[in-house]
Scaffold this motif. Structure first.
Motif, short mmCIF file in Angstrom:
data_model
loop_
_atom_site.label_atom_id
_atom_site.label_comp_id
_atom_site.label_asym_id
_atom_site.label_seq_id
_atom_site.Cartn_x
_atom_site.Cartn_y
_atom_site.Cartn_z
N GLU A 1 4.98 45.60 15.71
CA GLU A 1 5.84 46.09 14.63
C GLU A 1 5.82 45.12 13.44
N LEU A 2 5.85 45.70 12.24
CA LEU A 2 6.09 44.92 11.04
C LEU A 2 7.59 44.65 10.93
N GLU A 3 7.96 43.39 10.72
CA GLU A 3 9.36 42.99 10.67
C GLU A 3 9.61 42.16 9.42
N ASN A 4 10.89 41.96 9.12
CA ASN A 4 11.31 41.12 7.98
C ASN A 4 10.61 41.54 6.68
N PRO B 1 7.83 50.39 11.62
CA PRO B 1 6.39 50.56 11.39
C PRO B 1 5.54 49.68 12.30
N PHE B 2 4.66 50.31 13.06
CA PHE B 2 3.73 49.59 13.92
C PHE B 2 2.34 49.64 13.32
N VAL B 3 1.62 48.52 13.43
CA VAL B 3 0.24 48.43 12.94
C VAL B 3 -0.65 47.84 14.03
N THR C 1 6.40 40.10 8.65
CA THR C 1 5.96 39.33 9.81
C THR C 1 5.70 40.27 10.98
N SER C 2 5.00 39.75 11.97
CA SER C 2 4.90 40.38 13.29
C SER C 2 5.07 39.27 14.32
N SER D 1 -4.43 52.02 11.66
CA SER D 1 -3.00 51.96 11.96
C SER D 1 -2.27 53.26 11.67
N SER D 2 -2.95 54.39 11.82
CA SER D 2 -2.32 55.71 11.75
C SER D 2 -1.54 55.88 10.45
N VAL D 3 -0.37 56.52 10.53
CA VAL D 3 0.36 56.88 9.30
C VAL D 3 0.87 55.65 8.55
N VAL D 4 1.20 54.58 9.27
CA VAL D 4 1.68 53.36 8.60
C VAL D 4 0.55 52.74 7.78
N GLY D 5 -0.63 52.63 8.39
CA GLY D 5 -1.77 52.08 7.68
C GLY D 5 -2.17 52.92 6.48
#
Length: 198
Positions: A122-125, A139-141, A158-159, A184-188
């Motif tokens: 997951e994308l964080e912060n 959001p996951f990448v 961050t991750s 990274s699907s829809v997030v990418g």
């Protein structure tokens, strides 16, 4: 809109071109300085080894060109690492656009943590930033990497793998993503679309 994808001694470039095509953009893969300078936006993708890639860039004076560009610029995976100051991968001096060091993942427990880090995180912060506009919730990448950029004032997301690391960097007209947005699907897809709209 002219999009230049920098051709250098690295893999995974074709999937980036396909991802851009899915967004309706035909980009040109090139190491021609004039074409790169004339582009509206520049993408610097890649998988590979840092010192070999830097040697290729220096031999063609692309290292100086990249540092002089004024249009929106996006590094991806190895592209992010090469935009940093120094990589522990073969003790490589990099482009220095981000005054950040790139380090190797050291697993505390090799049974639990494997290097390279491969998989979805997951994308964080997330900071407020045009590259991060309207991302889906949680959001996951997708990552494939053994080295990471340290956290810094230029980190805008961050991750976590073994510890927190920089997922996305931004400074002036330069952005860089450690994950593979093209995988990274829809997030990418949204990250690439956001970059194209900057």
């Amino acid at each position: 809109m002219k999009i230049a994808v920098i051709k250098y001694n690295s893999g995974n470039v074709q999937s980036v071109l396909y991802a851009l095509e899915r967004l309706g953009v035909v980009a040109e893969l090139t190491d021609d300085p004039e074409k790169i300078r004339a582009a509206d936006k520049v993408i610097f993708p890649g998988q590979g080894e840092a010192s070999t890639a830097m040697s290729y860039l220096k031999a063609r004076k692309l290292d100086q060109l990249i540092k002089a560009l004024k249009q929106p610029f996006l590094g991806v995976c190895l592209g992010l690492q090469l935009l940093c100051e120094h990589s522990e991968e073969n003790d490589t001096e990099c482009l220095g656009i981000f005054p950040v060091k790139v380090k190797r993942f050291i697993p505390e427990n090799s049974q639990e943590f494997k290097v390279p880090h491969v998989g979805w995180n997951e994308l964080e912060n997330l900071a407020e930033n045009p590259l991060l506009t309207d991302l889906p919730a949680n959001p996951f990448v997708y990552y494939v990497h053994s080295f990471f950029a340290e956290l810094s004032d230029y980190t805008i997301a961050t991750s976590h793998y073994i510890h927190d690391f920089t997922a996305i960097l931004h400074r002036d007209n330069y952005w860089a993503i450690q994950a593979h947005p093209e995988k990274s699907s829809v997030v990418g897809e949204k990250l690439l679309a956001n970059f194209l709209s900057i």
